[in-house]
Design a protein around this motif. Structure first.
Motif, PDB file in Angstrom:
ATOM      1  N   TYR A  24      36.187  45.841  52.089  1.00  0.00           N
ATOM      2  CA  TYR A  24      36.594  45.662  50.588  1.00  0.00           C
ATOM      3  C   TYR A  24      35.718  45.704  49.645  1.00  0.00           C
ATOM      4  CZ  TYR A  24      35.980  40.949  51.557  1.00  0.00           C
ATOM      5  OH  TYR A  24      35.298  39.520  51.952  1.00  0.00           O
ATOM      6  N   GLN A  32      38.161  41.876  40.246  1.00  0.00           N
ATOM      7  CA  GLN A  32      39.059  42.823  41.076  1.00  0.00           C
ATOM      8  C   GLN A  32      38.495  42.936  42.323  1.00  0.00           C
ATOM      9  OE1 GLN A  32      39.146  46.547  39.114  1.00  0.00           O
ATOM     10  NE2 GLN A  32      39.879  45.611  36.991  1.00  0.00           N
ATOM     11  N   LYS A  34      39.352  45.352  46.012  1.00  0.00           N
ATOM     12  CA  LYS A  34      40.191  46.447  46.530  1.00  0.00           C
ATOM     13  C   LYS A  34      39.847  46.679  47.939  1.00  0.00           C
ATOM     14  CE  LYS A  34      40.532  48.785  42.187  1.00  0.00           C
ATOM     15  NZ  LYS A  34      40.244  50.297  41.414  1.00  0.00           N
ATOM     16  N   THR A  36      39.415  49.058  51.213  1.00  0.00           N
ATOM     17  CA  THR A  36      38.960  50.508  51.262  1.00  0.00           C
ATOM     18  C   THR A  36      39.647  50.985  52.710  1.00  0.00           C
ATOM     19  OG1 THR A  36      37.342  49.558  52.891  1.00  0.00           O
ATOM     20  CG2 THR A  36      36.537  49.636  50.742  1.00  0.00           C
ATOM     21  N   GLN A 102      49.716  53.682  51.202  1.00  0.00           N
ATOM     22  CA  GLN A 102      48.476  53.679  50.210  1.00  0.00           C
ATOM     23  C   GLN A 102      47.275  54.679  50.771  1.00  0.00           C
ATOM     24  OE1 GLN A 102      47.139  49.791  49.538  1.00  0.00           O
ATOM     25  NE2 GLN A 102      45.647  50.333  47.977  1.00  0.00           N
ATOM     26  N   ASN A 335      40.678  35.979  43.599  1.00  0.00           N
ATOM     27  CA  ASN A 335      39.890  36.791  44.687  1.00  0.00           C
ATOM     28  C   ASN A 335      38.916  35.940  45.326  1.00  0.00           C
ATOM     29  OD1 ASN A 335      40.975  39.140  43.721  1.00  0.00           O
ATOM     30  ND2 ASN A 335      39.770  38.958  41.740  1.00  0.00           N
ATOM     31  N   LEU A 364      46.158  41.931  48.631  1.00  0.00           N
ATOM     32  CA  LEU A 364      45.546  43.066  48.318  1.00  0.00           C
ATOM     33  C   LEU A 364      46.068  44.078  47.790  1.00  0.00           C
ATOM     34  CD1 LEU A 364      43.233  43.529  51.392  1.00  0.00           C
ATOM     35  CD2 LEU A 364      42.274  42.883  49.077  1.00  0.00           C
ATOM     36  N   VAL A 365      47.311  44.409  48.010  1.00  0.00           N
ATOM     37  CA  VAL A 365      47.930  45.407  47.435  1.00  0.00           C
ATOM     38  C   VAL A 365      49.165  45.210  46.509  1.00  0.00           C
ATOM     39  CG1 VAL A 365      47.349  47.262  49.497  1.00  0.00           C
ATOM     40  CG2 VAL A 365      49.694  45.891  49.117  1.00  0.00           C
TER      41      VAL A 365
END
Length: 366
Positions: A24, A32, A34, A36, A102, A335, A364-365
């Motif tokens: 991530y 933020q 995200k 990977t 995703q 986070n 996460l999503v």
């Protein structure tokens, strides 16, 4: 000896940092985070490993006689028998669908499709439905497992995969049975369950409400909204400073916030929220909980608490006015909680590995 210990600690830190960079990414301002493709593949491997693993297993089954006392988990639940317990297996399926949705080029794409094709079949789902029809099973998995089953159905509904709608159509008898149980239960729900584990009322209502809105079931939606207002609408001064309990994977206070931001109009929500969450309690809820033993099936729940606090805080940030000065602090805390628990999802201990990845993915999503 001291030098060796220093080297080992440094290697662990380097490994953890490398995993973070691979699995991530975190923005420079820490607002933020995200997942990977490498991280998605890593997380997908965990439910794929346990969905077909029947033991160890905690069925929670109440036997009515000799005939059903000796049934194996797979005989009781031919679709959702793996991952230690029914609800963890259900949200393992949700997670696989969400990750492949995703990241359509996941290396485990064929394996994920095989899981759905082999286990979401009319015969197996009929057996799952039959279990809920038994007199002693009408409250089984209420409301945590019910909530995750609706989340799985919603994910399939909103997925453009070639087979998703067929899988969803096959799942419908079970989905509709769960909805039926929900609708019968809501009028009788006089008092909420404010625990930090499975029976938490607010958590269950969040997923049920999202589902009802996704499928445009207005009666179900209105019943949930009415129930939420009746149970939580007058709450003030949450005892948030007492959190967490030693086996929490949900924050009772934040789950209630996560529900009410969906239920109340924006202005009404802010009035309710400012009365409900005291400032010192908000500071407490942003702290990373101590997980003293990840081999302990109850203590490891606290890793899940990091994830659920994270998704609730991010949802809260989205509900606050853009000018609210608490937003940057809350987002960074969300986070920080998320990144603190991610390295421990694949701890090598089944107590966490059979379920934590789903919480990580949801944080996460969503």
């Amino acid at each position: 000896m001291r030098l060796l210990l220093t080297v080992l600690i440094s290697l662990c830190l380097i490994t953890t940092k490398a995993q973070q960079q691979t699995f991530y990414t975190i923005s420079a301002d820490s607002t933020q985070i995200k997942l990977t493709p490498e991280g998605a593949a890593h997380l997908a491997s965990l439910p794929l490993k346990c969905i077909y693993q029947e033991y160890p297993n905690k069925t929670g089954h109440t036997a009515s006689g000799d005939s059903d006392q000796v049934l194996t988990p797979k005989q009781l639940h031919p679709t959702f028998y793996g991952c230690f317990d029914w609800h963890s297996c259900v949200h393992g399926y949700w997670m696989l669908a969400r990750l492949l949705k995703q990241f359509p080029t996941l290396p485990q794409k064929a394996d994920i499709e095989k899981v759905f094709n082999e286990n979401i079949t009319p015969e197996k789902i009929a057996a799952e439905v039959a279990y809920f029809k038994a007199p002693l099973s009408r409250s089984w998995e209420r409301t945590y497992g019910w909530a995750w089953l609706l989340r799985l159905d919603q994910e399939l509904l909103q997925w453009d995969h070639a087979n998703a709608q067929q899988w969803r159509a096959t799942l419908q008898p079970l989905t509709q049975k769960i909805v039926e149980l929900w609708k019968a239960y809501l009028p009788k729900l006089t008092y909420p369950n404010r625990t930090g584990v499975h029976p938490n009322t607010a958590f269950g209502l969040v997923f049920a409400l999202d589902y009802a809105r996704a499928v445009a079931d207005k009666d179900f939606e209105q019943s949930i909204v009415k129930t939420a207002r009746n149970l939580f609408g007058k709450d003030e001064q949450a005892p948030i400073r007492w959190e967490p309990d030693g086996s929490d994977f949900l924050s009772p206070s934040l789950e209630e916030v996560d529900l009410m931001r969906r239920v109340l109009p924006a202005v009404e929500f802010m009035s309710w929220f400012n009365k409900y969450i005291p400032a010192n309690g908000l500071q407490n809820i942003m702290k990373i909980p101590v997980v003293s033993d990840r081999t302990d099936l109850q203590i490891v729940h606290l890793d899940g608490l990091c994830f659920s606090r994270s998704w609730c805080l991010k949802g809260l940030v989205a509900a606050l006015p853009k000018t609210d000065k608490r937003r940057p602090q809350l987002l960074k805390a969300a986070n920080r909680l998320l990144s603190s628990a991610l390295p421990h999802v694949a701890s090598g201990h089944y107590g966490g590995e059979h379920w934590l990845a789903s919480f990580a993915v949801y944080a996460l999503v969503d």
